[in-house]
Design a protein around this motif. Sequence first.
Motif, PDB file in Angstrom:
ATOM      1  N   ALA A  65       0.809  -1.263   0.305  1.00  9.99           N
ATOM      2  CA  ALA A  65      -0.493   0.438   0.015  1.00  9.99           C
ATOM      3  C   ALA A  65       0.565   0.964  -0.208  1.00  9.99           C
ATOM      4  CB  ALA A  65      -0.899   0.223   0.672  1.00  9.99           C
ATOM      5  N   GLY A  66       2.251   0.780  -0.306  1.00 10.12           N
ATOM      6  CA  GLY A  66       2.675   2.304   0.074  1.00 10.12           C
ATOM      7  C   GLY A  66       3.119   3.187   0.721  1.00 10.12           C
ATOM      8  N   ILE A  67       2.888   2.522   2.401  1.00 14.94           N
ATOM      9  CA  ILE A  67       3.031   3.045   3.509  1.00 14.94           C
ATOM     10  C   ILE A  67       3.599   3.900   3.803  1.00 14.94           C
ATOM     11  CG2 ILE A  67       1.815   3.232   5.992  1.00 14.94           C
ATOM     12  CD1 ILE A  67       1.229   0.272   5.619  1.00 14.94           C
ATOM     13  N   ALA A  68       3.740   5.580   4.966  1.00 15.45           N
ATOM     14  CA  ALA A  68       4.946   6.659   5.008  1.00 15.45           C
ATOM     15  C   ALA A  68       4.252   6.286   6.258  1.00 15.45           C
ATOM     16  CB  ALA A  68       4.843   7.547   4.232  1.00 15.45           C
ATOM     17  N   PRO A  69       5.763   5.795   7.269  1.00 18.27           N
ATOM     18  CA  PRO A  69       5.018   6.236   8.782  1.00 18.27           C
ATOM     19  C   PRO A  69       5.779   7.859   9.372  1.00 18.27           C
ATOM     20  CG  PRO A  69       6.796   4.699   8.228  1.00 18.27           C
ATOM     21  CD  PRO A  69       6.363   4.987   6.778  1.00 18.27           C
ATOM     22  N   VAL A  70       4.670   7.466  10.238  1.00 12.34           N
ATOM     23  CA  VAL A  70       4.789   9.617  10.688  1.00 12.34           C
ATOM     24  C   VAL A  70       6.256   8.411  12.581  1.00 12.34           C
ATOM     25  CG1 VAL A  70       4.364  11.239  11.644  1.00 12.34           C
ATOM     26  CG2 VAL A  70       2.470  10.125  10.120  1.00 12.34           C
ATOM     27  N   VAL A  71       7.320   9.570  12.458  1.00  9.21           N
ATOM     28  CA  VAL A  71       8.516   9.356  13.593  1.00  9.21           C
ATOM     29  C   VAL A  71       7.976  10.418  14.736  1.00  9.21           C
ATOM     30  CG1 VAL A  71      10.269   9.435  14.497  1.00  9.21           C
ATOM     31  CG2 VAL A  71       9.537   7.801  11.914  1.00  9.21           C
ATOM     32  N   GLY A  72       6.910   9.802  15.057  1.00 10.05           N
ATOM     33  CA  GLY A  72       6.300  11.898  16.654  1.00 10.05           C
ATOM     34  C   GLY A  72       7.815  11.688  17.623  1.00 10.05           C
TER      35      GLY A  72
END
Length: 320
Positions: free
Chosen positions: A275-282
Amino acid sequence: MTIEPNARTSECRVLYGCMGLGGSWDPEPYGPSDIDAAEAAISAALDSGITVFDHADIYRHGKAEAVFGEVLARTPGLRERVTLQTKCGIRLADEDGPGRYDLRAGSITRRVEESLTRLRTDVIDVLLLHRPDPLADPDEIARALTSLRRQGLVRAFGVSNMGAAQIARLQSRLDVPLVANQLEMSLHSRDWVEAGVLLNTGGATANGFPFGTLEYCLDHGIRLQAWGALAQGRFTGRQETPAERATADLLADLARRKGTTPETVLLWWLMRHPAGIAPVVGSARPERVRACRDAALREPDLTHEEWYGLWTTARGVPLP
């Protein structure tokens, strides 16, 4: 702060989530130390090849955007090197009412204007609608978004925490494509991936993820963004269950064999999905941000079997 050339924003596969910037979660003013801490976190993200910064108008009661704006003001040329994404639609409890969602046209417009002021910029690159508002009129939302775009205040739009049917209904009223959908997705919060394999099993009724959302986003070019991608440290810090401890051990072993960090492997697990997931590093801790560097700069290095090994270990029980 020295800003070195980074990967083009269109190629940035990991986002930095700014929720932790700005000091305490209360309306008290931020101070110089909060600006310095924000600058250190932003610098760590840039050093790691991350140039997309994710905000929301409610983060730290607006202070996350404000300290980011302070860093932009003190760092010439930085605005041109980054993509600014923010969200609106959640209202914190105040004298006017309880915590609520508000996607009325006037509210959207006001929140965008306030975010622009705090961020000290004249345009937001991407605006996400933070949560669905059950009382919202999609035609009214579309008029507000169209107006913001025509005024040059927002370049692109997306959503957050929405399912396929909600996205499709809104998209049918818009002349421009929605570009992103931000959802909670991690090796701990697995409903998004389990929804596709629990059909025709007893576990399907307990899974609340709207089936078909990933497929809809993939088919319509809507980039999936994963908030909570590091699973609040459950596999790279504290572990509370046997499954979490076993997963942490497996992550550490994979990281050693691949010459990277457990945080990177954790993000690779998301990014390996088609799905081409882009993680958000918080994280607001620079060292933890830098631990994700290889996720931004290297292709996900997980085999089919390794990906499933992480999934089944985190589940604690076999797949159906």
